[in-house]
Design an enzyme around this catalytic site. Structure first.
Site, PDB file in Angstrom:
ATOM      1  N   LYS A 196       0.862  -1.180   0.000  1.00  9.37           N
ATOM      2  CA  LYS A 196       0.000   0.000   0.000  1.00  9.37           C
ATOM      3  C   LYS A 196       0.902   1.235   0.000  1.00  9.37           C
ATOM      4  CE  LYS A 196      -3.611   2.360   2.584  1.00  9.37           C
ATOM      5  NZ  LYS A 196      -4.543   2.276   3.704  1.00  9.37           N
ATOM      6  N   LYS A 249      -2.093  -1.529  -3.903  1.00  9.69           N
ATOM      7  CA  LYS A 249      -2.983  -0.369  -3.839  1.00  9.69           C
ATOM      8  C   LYS A 249      -2.163   0.909  -3.896  1.00  9.69           C
ATOM      9  CE  LYS A 249      -5.991   1.952  -0.637  1.00  9.69           C
ATOM     10  NZ  LYS A 249      -6.481   2.054   0.703  1.00  9.69           N
TER      11      LYS A 249
HETATM   12  C1  PBG Z   1      -7.419   3.179   5.673  1.00  6.63           C
HETATM   13  C2  PBG Z   1      -7.658   3.169   4.210  1.00  6.63           C
HETATM   14  C3  PBG Z   1      -7.460   4.165   3.253  1.00  6.63           C
HETATM   15  C4  PBG Z   1      -7.941   3.662   2.042  1.00  6.63           C
HETATM   16  C5  PBG Z   1      -8.387   2.374   2.290  1.00  6.63           C
HETATM   17  N1  PBG Z   1      -8.182   2.067   3.622  1.00  6.63           N
HETATM   18  C6  PBG Z   1      -6.968   5.560   3.392  1.00  6.63           C
HETATM   19  C7  PBG Z   1      -5.575   5.835   3.710  1.00  6.63           C
HETATM   20  O1  PBG Z   1      -4.724   4.958   3.858  1.00  6.63           O
HETATM   21  O2  PBG Z   1      -5.319   7.025   3.866  1.00  6.63           O
HETATM   22  C8  PBG Z   1      -7.977   4.391   0.734  1.00  6.63           C
HETATM   23  C9  PBG Z   1      -9.056   3.965  -0.186  1.00  6.63           C
HETATM   24  C10 PBG Z   1      -9.328   4.859  -1.318  1.00  6.63           C
HETATM   25  O3  PBG Z   1      -8.702   5.917  -1.535  1.00  6.63           O
HETATM   26  O4  PBG Z   1     -10.242   4.516  -2.072  1.00  6.63           O
HETATM   27  N2  PBG Z   1      -6.104   3.145   6.046  1.00  6.63           N
END
Ligand code: PBG
Length: 326
Positions: A196, A249
């Site tokens: 991520k 992601k």
């Molecule tokens: C929580 C989380 C996030 C997203 C999914 N789970 C936000 C982040 O990490 O700031 C992002 C999902 C999206 O942008 O569609 N940590």
């Protein structure tokens, strides 16, 4: 070896039938996962400005929405909660009466066939907006693990089929697996947000989930967008700790990472087409600058072509309708 004019690559593209027959990549509604934002209260369905066409639902109204999702052929949803209150240690994240826990119970009771995935993270639940506990101004890895495990357990006990840690702490998959197994929840699946990235494309989500960090940023735990080899190490680590499904992601800006992960690992691979990817297409389509249907299907096919098995996407419902008519 034949070459032009004996060899003509256009031969296989002459008609719609030929193009379908020779398509290398299939995009199916069964590949899609639809994200849902859950809010406290009753009878709430409120639009999210930066993500036109998406809503936050209270857990009573989410049942109807989920019914529609399943009827479109989408097999799974992933839930994000906006809690009643935030505190320093994100205690609403692991309360058995939390928004997500309540919604999971209701969903599994009324629509047991629908696969319910829960996002396991603290950022929507902490007053500082970080994904872990803060110690001396830093996000502390090891004290966060226990809270993440508690969160995952509370989701699994409510009936979640899959828990999906998205915090990017080291060691969280192992701790969650051990804790689940210790209380007999060995059938709960872990889908880890393994690679991520610290991405600008989460902007609209943070508005939707009210989860923007109140100081600093997430770059000490989420990955540097410049790194691909490191993503493979993250995935390797999560697999070693017991992840059943691994994820990359965002999706669109990381197709090379998806491809490399696909080539190296045999685990099911998910990709998350994030809020910013959705917002870009919606905004351009609204201006009439691109054809939304074509752009969405092209983008989702590209993610499949890169090697993802599953795609989390806010376009899932519309894509499901379009795929039915393909
Ligand atoms: C929580 C989380 C996030 C997203 C999914 N789970 C936000 C982040 O990490 O700031 C992002 C999902 C999206 O942008 O569609 N940590």
């Amino acid at each position: 070896m034949a070459s032009f004019p004996e060899q003509r690559l256009r031969r296989l593209r002459q008609t719609e039938g030929l193009r379908r027959l020779f398509s290398e990549t299939g995009l199916h509604v069964s590949d899609l996962i639809y994200p849902l934002f859950i809010v406290p209260g009753r009878n709430v369905k409120s639009g999210i400005e930066s993500m036109p066409g998406t809503f936050r639902f209270s857990s009573d109204l989410v049942i109807k929405e989920a019914d529609e999702i399943l009827n479109l052929g989408i097999p799974a949803v992933i839930l994000f909660g906006l809690p009643e209150f935030k505190d320093e240690i994100g205690s609403s994240a692991y309360s058995p009466k939390g928004v997500v826990q309540q919604a999971v119970r209701k969903l599994k009771k009324s629509i047991p066939e629908l696969i319910v995935i829960t996002d396991v993270c603290l950022c929507q639940y902490t007053d500082h907006g970080h994904c872990g506990t803060v110690k001396d101004g830093r996000v502390d890895n090891d004290t966060t693990l226990d809270l993440l495990a508690k969160t995952a357990i509370s989701h699994a006990e409510a009936g979640a089929d899959i828990v999906a840690p998205s915090d990017m702490m080291d060691g969280r998959v192992g701790v969650i697996r051990k804790t689940l197994d210790a209380i007999g929840l060995y059938n709960t699946i872990i889908m880890s947000y393994s690679a991520k990235y610290a991405s600008a494309f989460y902007g609209p989500f943070r508005e939707a989930a009210e989860s923007a960090p109140q100081f600093g940023d997430r770059r000490s735990y989420q990955m540097n967008p410049a790194n691909a080899r490191e993503a493979l190490r993250e995935i390797e680590q999560d697999i070693a700790e017991g992840a059943d499904v691994v994820m990359v992601k965002p999706a669109l800006a990381y197709l090379d990472v998806i491809r490399r992960a696909r080539d190296i690992f045999n685990h099911p691979l998910a990709a998350y087409s994030v809020s910013g990817e959705y917002a870009m297409i919606k905004a351009a389509a609204k201006e009439g600058w691109l054809d939304e249907r074509q752009a969405v299907l092209e983008m989702l096919s590209a993610v499949k072509r890169a090697g993802a098995d599953l795609i989390v996407s806010y376009h899932a419902k519309e894509a499901a309708c379009w795929l039915k008519r393909e």
